[in-house]
Write a protein that holds these residues in place. Structure first.
Motif, mmCIF file in Angstrom:
data_model
loop_
_atom_site.group_PDB
_atom_site.id
_atom_site.type_symbol
_atom_site.label_atom_id
_atom_site.label_comp_id
_atom_site.label_asym_id
_atom_site.label_seq_id
_atom_site.Cartn_x
_atom_site.Cartn_y
_atom_site.Cartn_z
ATOM 1 N N SER A 118 -9.248 1.279 -4.395
ATOM 2 C CA SER A 118 -9.865 2.588 -4.612
ATOM 3 C C SER A 118 -9.036 3.430 -5.575
ATOM 4 O O SER A 118 -7.831 3.592 -5.411
ATOM 5 C CB SER A 118 -10.013 3.316 -3.278
ATOM 6 O OG SER A 118 -10.511 4.618 -3.479
ATOM 7 N N ARG A 119 -9.697 3.954 -6.599
ATOM 8 C CA ARG A 119 -9.074 4.830 -7.591
ATOM 9 C C ARG A 119 -10.023 5.982 -7.880
ATOM 10 O O ARG A 119 -11.241 5.834 -7.786
ATOM 11 C CB ARG A 119 -8.767 4.067 -8.890
ATOM 12 C CG ARG A 119 -7.841 2.867 -8.735
ATOM 13 C CD ARG A 119 -6.408 3.276 -8.423
ATOM 14 N NE ARG A 119 -5.512 2.132 -8.420
ATOM 15 C CZ ARG A 119 -5.316 1.313 -7.396
ATOM 16 N NH1 ARG A 119 -5.979 1.525 -6.261
ATOM 17 N NH2 ARG A 119 -4.479 0.306 -7.478
ATOM 18 N N GLN A 125 -17.510 7.553 -10.154
ATOM 19 C CA GLN A 125 -18.690 6.784 -10.543
ATOM 20 C C GLN A 125 -19.628 6.569 -9.358
ATOM 21 O O GLN A 125 -20.855 6.660 -9.498
ATOM 22 C CB GLN A 125 -18.257 5.445 -11.135
ATOM 23 C CG GLN A 125 -17.569 5.549 -12.479
ATOM 24 C CD GLN A 125 -16.980 4.232 -12.937
ATOM 25 O OE1 GLN A 125 -17.438 3.158 -12.522
ATOM 26 N NE2 GLN A 125 -15.959 4.294 -13.780
ATOM 27 N N LEU A 126 -19.057 6.286 -8.193
ATOM 28 C CA LEU A 126 -19.875 6.097 -6.997
ATOM 29 C C LEU A 126 -20.610 7.384 -6.636
ATOM 30 O O LEU A 126 -21.797 7.361 -6.288
ATOM 31 C CB LEU A 126 -19.006 5.640 -5.823
ATOM 32 C CG LEU A 126 -18.431 4.218 -5.920
ATOM 33 C CD1 LEU A 126 -17.416 3.978 -4.810
ATOM 34 C CD2 LEU A 126 -19.544 3.180 -5.849
ATOM 35 N N MET A 159 -15.770 -2.542 -7.999
ATOM 36 C CA MET A 159 -14.543 -1.873 -7.584
ATOM 37 C C MET A 159 -13.628 -2.829 -6.816
ATOM 38 O O MET A 159 -12.404 -2.749 -6.912
ATOM 39 C CB MET A 159 -14.924 -0.678 -6.705
ATOM 40 C CG MET A 159 -13.803 0.164 -6.166
ATOM 41 S SD MET A 159 -14.558 1.578 -5.285
ATOM 42 C CE MET A 159 -13.105 2.238 -4.474
ATOM 43 N N ALA A 160 -14.215 -3.763 -6.070
ATOM 44 C CA ALA A 160 -13.435 -4.714 -5.268
ATOM 45 C C ALA A 160 -12.699 -5.731 -6.131
ATOM 46 O O ALA A 160 -11.735 -6.355 -5.687
ATOM 47 C CB ALA A 160 -14.338 -5.431 -4.279
ATOM 48 N N ASN A 161 -13.190 -5.929 -7.387
ATOM 49 C CA ASN A 161 -12.517 -6.803 -8.353
ATOM 50 C C ASN A 161 -12.409 -8.249 -7.865
ATOM 51 O O ASN A 161 -11.368 -8.888 -8.002
ATOM 52 C CB ASN A 161 -11.123 -6.276 -8.699
ATOM 53 C CG ASN A 161 -10.569 -6.907 -9.968
ATOM 54 O OD1 ASN A 161 -11.324 -7.181 -10.899
ATOM 55 N ND2 ASN A 161 -9.264 -7.148 -9.997
ATOM 56 N N GLU A 204 -12.506 6.755 0.198
ATOM 57 C CA GLU A 204 -11.562 7.688 -0.426
ATOM 58 C C GLU A 204 -10.432 8.033 0.543
ATOM 59 O O GLU A 204 -9.284 8.228 0.127
ATOM 60 C CB GLU A 204 -12.285 8.955 -0.865
ATOM 61 C CG GLU A 204 -11.442 9.878 -1.727
ATOM 62 C CD GLU A 204 -12.252 11.003 -2.324
ATOM 63 O OE1 GLU A 204 -11.881 11.479 -3.409
ATOM 64 O OE2 GLU A 204 -13.269 11.404 -1.714
ATOM 65 N N ASP A 205 -10.747 8.095 1.844
ATOM 66 C CA ASP A 205 -9.728 8.385 2.857
ATOM 67 C C ASP A 205 -8.890 7.161 3.210
ATOM 68 O O ASP A 205 -7.907 7.279 3.952
ATOM 69 C CB ASP A 205 -10.391 8.908 4.137
ATOM 70 C CG ASP A 205 -11.015 10.279 3.944
ATOM 71 O OD1 ASP A 205 -10.635 10.972 2.977
ATOM 72 O OD2 ASP A 205 -11.887 10.651 4.746
#
Length: 229
Positions: A118-119, A125-126, A159-161, A204-205
């Motif tokens: 997470s960045r 974007q989400l 995002m998980a790459n 995010e948390d």
């Protein structure tokens, strides 16, 4: 079955069914229009999709249409075989169950990976996708909202790459959208964008346990609204 459009396909021309005018469009513009037409059941399961007819409807070459059909084929929304005309997929109830089961396995794995990576740019974007999904939902554009909800999950996979898992989900998410359009019989009592927003909050948390639980609940609600008897 809950359709997103009420006009009968048999009474309308292909350009009218696809809601296109005279303007020339690129492949990136044609894809969402064709996908929404599928979700809205303006094109019914099993419909033949010829390059020439679609090219004429959109005012573009068969080469452009071939790129769009290739993307839909990769996502299993249409079925393409050598020397055969592409056809819109028509998943039966058992195929729908298999898609949903496979998607749950992929999504619950990806959610943990997404939290680790997470960045702030990904979170932004989400949230932009969610805002767009909400806007279309509130404007009554239900099927566009369904498609955008699917794009939210694909962005989560990005995002998980994990490229293999992301490619796997790239086929399952659009198929789920098609299944929802075919088999959903219960009205939406809890909007997907709200569930997506709660997921982003948990990511995010950095709360992996909450995010995993929210993902299970989200997929549970999707399946609960389907009649797959």
């Amino acid at each position: 079955m809950t359709a997103c459009a009420t006009a009968s396909p048999s009474t309308r021309s292909l350009p009218a069914l696809l809601a296109v005018g005279e303007q020339r469009l690129c492949a990136e513009e044609i894809y969402p229009r064709l996908f929404d037409a599928i979700l809205e059941q303006r094109l019914t399961p099993g419909t033949a999709l010829t390059e020439q007819a679609l090219g004429d409807a959109f005012g573009v070459s068969r080469t452009v249409i071939r790129r769009v059909l290739g993307r839909l084929s990769d996502q299993q929304v249409i079925v393409q075989r050598p020397a055969h005309t592409a056809k819109l997929a028509a998943p039966d109830p058992e195929q729908a169950r298999q898609v949903l089961s496979a998607r749950r396995l992929a999504e619950t794995t990806l959610i943990g990976l997404a939290i680790k990576r997470s960045r702030p740019p990904f979170i932004r974007q989400l949230r932009e996708l969610i805002a767009n999904e909400r806007r279309h939902h509130e404007n009554g554009e239900r099927c566009t909202a369904i498609r955008l909800g699917g794009e939210f999950h694909l962005k989560l996979a990005e995002m998980a790459n994990n490229a293999p898992l992301a490619r796997f989900l790239n086929g399952l998410v659009p198929m789920t959208s098609l299944i929802i359009a075919q088999y959903e019989t219960q009205p939406c009592s809890h909007c997907a964008w709200q569930e997506h927003a709660a997921l982003v909050d948990a990511i995010e948390d950095g709360d992996g346990e909450a995010a995993l639980q929210l993902m299970h609940q989200h997929l549970d609600r999707i399946e609960a609204k389907l009649t797959l008897e």
